[in-house]
Structures are given as structure tokens and as C-alpha cells.
Design an enzyme around this catalytic site. Structure first.
Site, PDB file in Angstrom:
ATOM      1  N   CYS A 355       0.820  -1.218   0.000  1.00 56.99           N
ATOM      2  CA  CYS A 355       0.000   0.000   0.000  1.00 56.99           C
ATOM      3  C   CYS A 355       0.854   1.269   0.000  1.00 56.99           C
ATOM      4  CB  CYS A 355      -0.942  -0.003   1.203  1.00 56.99           C
ATOM      5  SG  CYS A 355      -0.115  -0.103   2.799  1.00 56.99           S
ATOM      6  N   HIS A 489      -1.661   0.385   7.495  1.00 60.95           N
ATOM      7  CA  HIS A 489      -2.237   0.735   6.190  1.00 60.95           C
ATOM      8  C   HIS A 489      -1.981   2.215   5.906  1.00 60.95           C
ATOM      9  CE1 HIS A 489      -4.517  -0.026   2.667  1.00 60.95           C
ATOM     10  NE2 HIS A 489      -5.570   0.713   2.995  1.00 60.95           N
ATOM     11  N   ASP A 510      -8.100   4.531  -1.750  1.00 64.14           N
ATOM     12  CA  ASP A 510      -7.522   3.392  -1.027  1.00 64.14           C
ATOM     13  C   ASP A 510      -6.904   2.418  -2.018  1.00 64.14           C
ATOM     14  OD1 ASP A 510      -6.894   1.301   0.641  1.00 64.14           O
ATOM     15  OD2 ASP A 510      -8.765   1.402   1.771  1.00 64.14           O
TER      16      ASP A 510
END
Length: 576
Positions: A355, A489, A510
């Protein structure tokens, strides 16, 4: 397992079965010669006769006080008559055999039964004795059946179990004698017990000898009164050494666990993970071998060039949001949007750990479209994840963030290591871009919320409209998006909504969102429902800590060197 053929009792050992037969079926096999009483011991029978048949016993012992005919007739009838284990004579009542076990007389008081009348003729006595014999035989049979019934139904009559073996007795006195046999055997074996020295394993006959022997050990060797103290210190040192070894082993196991969690266990990086997933798809029949080789060749070509192939890239999102807010969402008083930004979602090769790399790709795609930064970026393409890892390693070699480089052991390529705000700062600084890290280290609102974070984001986007007295309802700024990090995250902030009631709402892209969900933002038919997935109110952000990386211009050569020097100890701006 041994089973008694008389009553069905089960025992484990042959000795226990012998004891059971002796106490249950031999010692208790006694009957009163004058009435129907049975199932009692010798001492109990003596007590019964002396108490219940006193007159007959008195006649037998003192024939002078009886009539001659009565005595003679009784003697003729009684001398040759034997009942069970006893013989009734004119002199006394003698036991035939007691099997080596003696019971103390008078342990249990038996209820006297009806006595035989004192004046009986010889014929009457013969009939009485014959009847007694028949009654005794019948009583014996009934008594055996009653005993078996008692064994099969222990709830009707109280049974006494031996605490040292499996024997069950119907009398507490029989159990007592049985337990005494166990105790005698135990006492005989205790004489052979040995006490072993804990130092040299010498066996002593008693505890006193063992104590004297151990004292000789403690006094011998050093010859000083402090030998026991030295021994205690030695034991303490050994215990401390074992404790340190256990802690070190636990620390190594926890470190390996963290390495696996953060992709530093040497299990391979982006390329190896992508190959494993494609191989599984082939094994499951989801991908043909031909398709596997084609995709693998395309992946290797993209990795060799260092340029992302664009398979996970979605363009035009910010522009679609701008058009949506122009006509819809009338409950928003103000809306701020960042410069146009592409969305990059995670692929099979970086799922679960990439991520941070994907958010850097989003930020870089926006910088390529901003005139302030685009001229200074030599490469106008978005790098692949392995290429991003290589760029971080090159920045470490240039002196940026030596502590972070040591943490990753100077290596990211070929691993699945997570990256965070410090690595994004290192990347931007190596490209000559000025960056800041803002640390919202604790909640500042009710319910573990972060209203200060939302206020800071509003100030960031409002800097482009400070000169206007009344800012328009919808503003698309030329500011880059914000990199938002929390534990586990990271996401990208591309806008902010302010509702008519004053509430603030972040617009987040996201990397975990799939391309199909992201494509819904580009359609006017589905954007109304899809935009709910990118809206985040304060109640949705409840992690303990959040960090933001913001870009604020380009660095000169001198400023870049200063930033490299200051990165030896990276410090974030803490709010509050």
C-alpha cells in the site's frame, strides 16, 4: 481382571482375590446352632449365644442343675451334632478353625433373638435341633442370595471399600482387619526405604544420616563457613543464566515473527509472489499454461524497464469528482479537491504489503501534472514497485535516513517489506522535493477521534483561496494530494467536504479498492453510490495515531544537502 465366582466381585490382583474370599466367604460363613442367625464372625457368634441363648448355654455348662433325663437326652442329641464351623457339646462351644485371623470380641452388639425354652423333652429337642439345622441350611442359601443382591445393588446396604485396593466389604470390622494387613505390608517395605543424596547420589538408611552426609558436602571442599553462601550464589548465577537464555530465545522468535509480518523473512518480493499466485491459478485451472507464460513474460519486461505497466491504474478520478459536485451533493457548503491524481490499486504481486508503494505512485502521478514540480522530475513515468524499492536503497546510500536503512538492513529489493512516512520522505527528498511529516500522535476528540487532523487538512486546501473573501463552493486546487498513514495501512487524501452543518469529511483513495469499484466513480450512473466508499468522517478514523506527508515545493542543491544532514535524526511535527 479376576472375578469372584460366588458374588461377582472383581479385583486386579490374585492376592486381593484371596483376601476377598477369606474375608467375605469364609470368615463370615458361620451360623448359630440354636437359631437361624448366619453371616457373622466367630466373636460375634459367641456374643450372640451368650446373650440370646443364656439358659441353654447355662444348662450345657452345668448339668447338675438340669434333670438327668434332659441332660442325657440333650447330650445324646447334641454331642454328635455339628453346625457349620462350630460343634455344640456339653462342655463348651469350640471353634473348628479361624483361618489365622482373630477378631476382638464385642465389636458389634447383636440383637438378641428369641431364646429356646428351658424345659424341653428329648424328642422336642431333637425336633428343635433338626429344625434349626434345616433352617440354617435354608437361611444359608437365602443369605448367599441376599449377599449377591447386596453386591449388585449397593444402594440398599452400605458397603465399605478398601482405600488401598479394590476390595469391598459389608462390615467395617472386616475392612479394618483387611486394612491392617495392608499397613503391615507397608511397614515391612518402609524398612527398606533409602534416602538419596542430591549431590553425590549416595543412599542413606534414614533422614538423619542423609542430613549429616549433606552437611559434610557443604563443609568439605572449601573448608570455610561461607561454602553454603558460595553454593547459593552459584545456583543463583545458573538460574540467572537460564533466564537470560530463555529471554534471548523468546526475543529471537518474536523477531522472526515480525520479519514474517513485515516481509523481511526472505520469502521473496514482488516478482516471486506474483509467480506463486499465477502458478496456483494454473494448478486450479483458472489460468492456462499459455496465459501463464505470456503474463510472466510481460511482468519480466515491465520489471526490467522499471516502468509500471498500468494494469492497476485508473485515471480521471478527480475530474469525475469535480463534475459530480458541480451538479449533485447540494448538502455540501464547500468542496476542495487536489490536483488530478491517478488511482493505483494493489495487484497480486504486492497484495498485503504494497500500500505504501501504491500511494507513492498516486502522489507521483499528481506531481507529474503540476507545473511546479513537473520540470524538475527527470522521469515522467511511474516506476514499478521493485523500482521504488531500488530508489529508496539509492537514497539510503546517499546518506538519507541512516536509522531507517539500518532497520531494513540496507535492503528492500526482493522483500515484501512495508514502507511508511519516513520512506516516502526519503523518496521525495532524493528527488529534490521538499516534504514534511505531520504526526497526530493522539486522539483530540471524543470517542478517540482526530478533529485536529480534519482541521489541518482544511487549512492545507484553503491556502489556495486565501485571497478571495468568499471562497466558491467547489474548488479544484493545484495542490498535490496528501499521504495518510496509520498502523498497518496507508491511503491518499484527494479532497475535503464541508457540510452545511459544518462537519468535515475526507475524500480518500484506497489502494485496497479493486479497479472495478474505482471505475464506478467514472460513471454518472454509479458515482452517487460509489462516492460513499471514499468519504471518511471523523467517526471513521479512530486509530490511535495518524501521520501525514505533505509536499511544499522544490529544494535547491544546498537545501537538499541540509535535508540529508537533518535526516540523520528525522523529527516529525507533532500535533497537538
Amino acid at each position: 481382571m479376576l472375578t469372584c465366582e460366588i458374588c461377582g466381585e472383581e479385583t486386579m490382583l490374585e492376592e486381593d482375590m484371596k483376601t476377598h474370599l477369606l474375608l467375605r466367604h469364609q470368615e463370615n460363613d458361620m451360623h448359630c446352632p440354636l437359631c437361624s442367625l448366619s453371616g457373622v464372625s466367630y466373636d460375634e457368634l459367641c456374643f450372640h449365644i451368650s446373650s440370646a441363648h443364656q439358659e441353654i448355654q447355662h444348662r450345657v455348662q452345668d448339668p447338675a442343675k438340669s434333670t438327668p433325663s434332659s441332660v442325657d437326652n440333650y447330650g445324646a442329641c447334641g454331642e454328635a451334632t455339628s453346625y457349620g464351623a462350630f460343634s455344640v457339646t456339653t462342655d463348651s462351644v469350640q471353634p473348628v478353625q479361624n483361618h489365622g485371623l482373630m477378631f476382638t470380641p464385642g465389636r458389634r452388639a447383636l440383637t438378641p433373638v428369641e431364646t429356646v425354652p428351658t424345659t424341653l423333652s428329648c424328642k422336642t429337642k431333637q425336633e428343635c435341633i433338626r429344625n434349626c439345622s434345616e433352617d440354617a441350611a435354608g437361611s444359608k442359601s437365602e443369605h448367599s442370595k441376599a449377599k449377591q443382591k447386596q453386591l449388585s445393588s449397593p444402594g440398599k446396604e452400605k458397603l465399605f471399600s478398601c482405600p488401598m485396593c479394590a476390595l469391598v466389604c459389608s462390615s467395617c470390622f472386616i475392612l479394618q482387619e483387611h486394612v491392617e494387613l495392608h499397613l503391615q505390608e507397608q511397614h515391612s517395605t518402609e524398612g527398606e526405604k533409602r534416602f538419596e543424596c542430591p549431590i553425590c547420589s549416595v543412599a542413606c538408611s534414614n533422614s538423619s544420616s542423609l542430613q549429616e552426609h549433606v552437611e559434610l558436602h557443604l563443609d568439605h571442599g572449601t573448608g570455610s563457613p561461607g561454602s553454603d553462601l558460595k553454593l547459593a550464589r552459584k545456583l543463583q548465577q545458573e538460574e540467572e543464566q537460564r533466564r537470560r537464555e530463555d529471554e534471548a530465545q523468546q526475543e529471537r522468535e518474536e523477531f522472526k515473527k515480525l520479519q514474517r509480518q513485515f516481509g523481511l523473512d526472505g520469502s521473496g518480493g514482488y516478482r516471486r509472489q506474483m509467480e506463486r499466485i499465477m502458478e496456483k491459478d494454473v494448478a486450479r485451472g483458472l489460468m492456462s499454461p499459455t496465459e501463464f507464460h505470456c503474463k510472466r513474460a510481460e511482468m519480466m519486461e515491465s520489471l526490467a524497464s522499471g516502468v509500471d505497466d498500468g494494469r492497476t491504474r485508473t485515471q480521471g478520478l478527480v475530474r469525475a469528482l469535480y463534475e459530480y459536485y458541480q451538479t449533485e451533493c447540494r448538502d455540501c457548503a464547500h468542496v476542495w479537491l487536489s490536483a488530478d491524481t491517478d488511482h493505483f490499486c494493489s495487484s497480486a504481486g504486492d497484495k498485503g504489503w504494497g500500500c505504501g508503494h501504491r500511494n507513492f505512485q498516486m502522489l507521483l502521478s499528481s506531481l507529474h501534472r503540476i507545473d511546479t514540480y513537473s520540470p524538475f522530475l527527470q522521469e515522467k513515468v511511474v516506476p514499478t514497485i521493485p523500482r521504488v524499492q531500488s530508489m529508496i536503497e539509492d537514497a539510503w546510500k546517499g546518506g538519507l535516513d541512516p536509522q531507517g536503512a539500518s532497520h531494513f538492513n540496507q535492503r528492500l529489493q526482493g522483500t515484501r517489506a512495508w514502507i511508511g512516512t519516513t520512506e516516502i520522505y526519503v523518496l521525495l527528498t532524493s528527488l529534490g522535493i521538499s516534504a514534511r511529516i505531520i504526526d497526530f500522535h493522539q486522539p483530540t476528540g471524543p470517542g478517540d477521534t482526530h478533529p485536529r487532523l480534519f482541521d489541518w487538512v482544511k487549512q492545507y486546501f484553503c491556502q489556495s483561496s486565501r485571497n478571495s473573501r468568499l471562497p466558491p463552493r467547489l474548488i479544484q486546487t493545484s495542490l498535490p494530494p496528501l499521504y495518510l498513514q496509520h498502523q498497518g495501512h496507508s491511503r491518499t487524501i484527494v479532497g475535503l467536504e464541508q457540510k452545511t452543518n459544518g462537519n468535515l469529511c475526507l475524500l480518500l483513495l484506497d489502494p485496497a479498492a479493486s479497479p472495478s469499484d474505482t471505475m464506478k466513480l467514472l460513471s454518472r450512473d454509479t458515482i452517487s453510490s460509489a462516492i460513499r466508499h471514499i468519504r471518511k468522517f471523523p467517526s471513521s478514523l479512530k486509530h490511535k495515531q495518524y501521520q501525514v506527508v505533505t509536499v511544499q515545493g522544490m529544494l535547491s542543491a544546498e537545501e537538499k544537502q541540509i535535508s540529508i544532514f537533518n535526516s540523520r535524526t528525522l523529527c516529525a511535527e507533532r500535533i497537538p
